[in-house]
Design a protein around this motif. Structure first.
Motif, PDB file in Angstrom:
ATOM      1  N   GLN A 113       0.792  -1.203  -0.078  1.00 23.40           N
ATOM      2  CA  GLN A 113       0.034  -0.088   0.176  1.00 23.40           C
ATOM      3  C   GLN A 113       0.879   1.217  -0.061  1.00 23.40           C
ATOM      4  OE1 GLN A 113      -3.531   0.229  -0.053  1.00 23.40           O
ATOM      5  NE2 GLN A 113      -3.374  -1.764  -0.772  1.00 23.40           N
ATOM      6  N   TYR A 114       1.872   1.164   0.825  1.00 21.28           N
ATOM      7  CA  TYR A 114       2.950   2.479   0.672  1.00 21.28           C
ATOM      8  C   TYR A 114       3.568   2.401  -0.554  1.00 21.28           C
ATOM      9  CZ  TYR A 114       7.545   4.512   1.224  1.00 21.28           C
ATOM     10  OH  TYR A 114       8.860   5.092   0.787  1.00 21.28           O
ATOM     11  N   ALA A 115       3.962   1.329  -1.277  1.00 24.57           N
ATOM     12  CA  ALA A 115       4.815   1.575  -2.338  1.00 24.57           C
ATOM     13  C   ALA A 115       3.795   2.027  -3.504  1.00 24.57           C
ATOM     14  CB  ALA A 115       5.227   0.380  -2.839  1.00 24.57           C
ATOM     15  N   ASP A 116       2.589   1.728  -3.575  1.00 26.54           N
ATOM     16  CA  ASP A 116       1.480   2.146  -4.604  1.00 26.54           C
ATOM     17  C   ASP A 116       0.926   3.551  -4.034  1.00 26.54           C
ATOM     18  OD1 ASP A 116       0.502   1.763  -6.695  1.00 26.54           O
ATOM     19  OD2 ASP A 116      -1.341   0.817  -5.492  1.00 26.54           O
ATOM     20  N   GLY A 117       1.425   4.259  -3.178  1.00 29.35           N
ATOM     21  CA  GLY A 117       1.108   5.509  -2.933  1.00 29.35           C
ATOM     22  C   GLY A 117      -0.542   5.518  -2.124  1.00 29.35           C
ATOM     23  N   LYS A 118      -0.872   4.556  -1.486  1.00 37.62           N
ATOM     24  CA  LYS A 118      -2.213   4.530  -1.135  1.00 37.62           C
ATOM     25  C   LYS A 118      -2.364   4.473   0.501  1.00 37.62           C
ATOM     26  CE  LYS A 118      -3.994   2.057  -5.003  1.00 37.62           C
ATOM     27  NZ  LYS A 118      -4.611   0.825  -5.693  1.00 37.62           N
ATOM     28  N   VAL A 119      -1.425   5.394   1.121  1.00 34.34           N
ATOM     29  CA  VAL A 119      -1.522   5.433   2.686  1.00 34.34           C
ATOM     30  C   VAL A 119      -1.562   6.831   2.987  1.00 34.34           C
ATOM     31  CG1 VAL A 119      -0.261   3.080   2.967  1.00 34.34           C
ATOM     32  CG2 VAL A 119       1.257   5.405   2.822  1.00 34.34           C
ATOM     33  N   SER A 120      -1.715   7.159   4.298  1.00 32.95           N
ATOM     34  CA  SER A 120      -1.796   8.642   4.713  1.00 32.95           C
ATOM     35  C   SER A 120      -0.552   9.203   4.490  1.00 32.95           C
ATOM     36  CB  SER A 120      -2.317   8.496   5.978  1.00 32.95           C
ATOM     37  OG  SER A 120      -1.480   8.177   7.178  1.00 32.95           O
TER      38      SER A 120
END
Length: 225
Positions: A113-120
């Protein structure tokens, strides 16, 4: 992996005449360490395909697997396996797991999720520190191998193409990594380097133009009756 007659690329040298025959071979060899062999044959072929598709005269290709990374050197003369070192997805899993006390699957899911830019934004900063600390180990090993291969002697450090079996943050391709007084840039390898197509249909695909040219040259070189 390639044949040239008097400097001209041909598919099949049969029927040609010339002064100089140049044959380029791709041979994959690997040693054994602790009774464990390292398979690099597929990587050698993918590096060869990459060199043609991206028109690379000098560069590097690296494959990142679950627990290992394999580096290949690309020149106009050969494709060579430089080295393999211990860094892969498992290193990232462990780094996240150690910080958050999670099992492997959950740790990787959060990392993805972090690598895909989908975190706060807050989580991005937190996971970013974890990622870059671990990825720094990969970069250090890469720089050491490129330095040992003689890249510092060149006017510019050749590009490094990266292929991974898992998602990597886009930021790694935007940074420049210092190597002495020079810098290395990472480039994303094409999504698909089709070995099966290369093996089964070698005279078409990436060799289609060369094949047609070779046919014409064979016709010219064959004496008419």
């Amino acid at each position: 992996m390639g044949v040239k007659i008097d400097g001209h690329q041909v598919i099949n040298p049969s029927g040609f005449t010339g002064r100089e025959l140049e044959i380029k071979l791709c041979i994959s060899m690997t040693g054994e360490k602790n009774n464990e062999s390292v398979g690099v044959e597929g990587g050698s072929i993918r590096a060869h395909i990459l060199s043609h598709s991206e028109d690379i005269d000098h560069g590097y290709y690296i494959e990142i697997k679950e627990d290992m990374s394999h580096i290949f050197s690309i020149t106009d003369e050969k494709i060579a396996h430089l080295n393999s070192f211990n860094w892969g997805r498992q290193n990232l899993d462990k780094a996240v797991r150690d910080k958050l006390d999670l099992d492997n699957d959950v740790a990787y899911s959060i990392y993805a999720q972090y690598a895909d830019g989908k975190v706060s934004e807050k989580m991005d900063r937190f996971l970013g520190r974890i990622f870059w600390a671990s990825f720094g180990e990969f970069v250090n090993a890469l720089l050491m191998n490129v330095r040992n291969e003689g890249a510092l002697k060149l006017k510019e450090v050749p590009p490094v193409y990266v292929s991974a079996d898992f998602i990597l943050p886009e930021q790694i391709f935007r940074r420049r990594y210092p190597l002495g007084k020079k810098y290395i840039s990472l480039k994303k390898s094409p999504t698909k380097l089709d070995i099966e197509g290369f093996l089964e249909d070698g005279i078409h695909g990436i060799y289609e133009d060369l094949n047609e040219l070779a046919k014409r040259r064979i016709k010219w070189a064959t004496p008419s009756r």
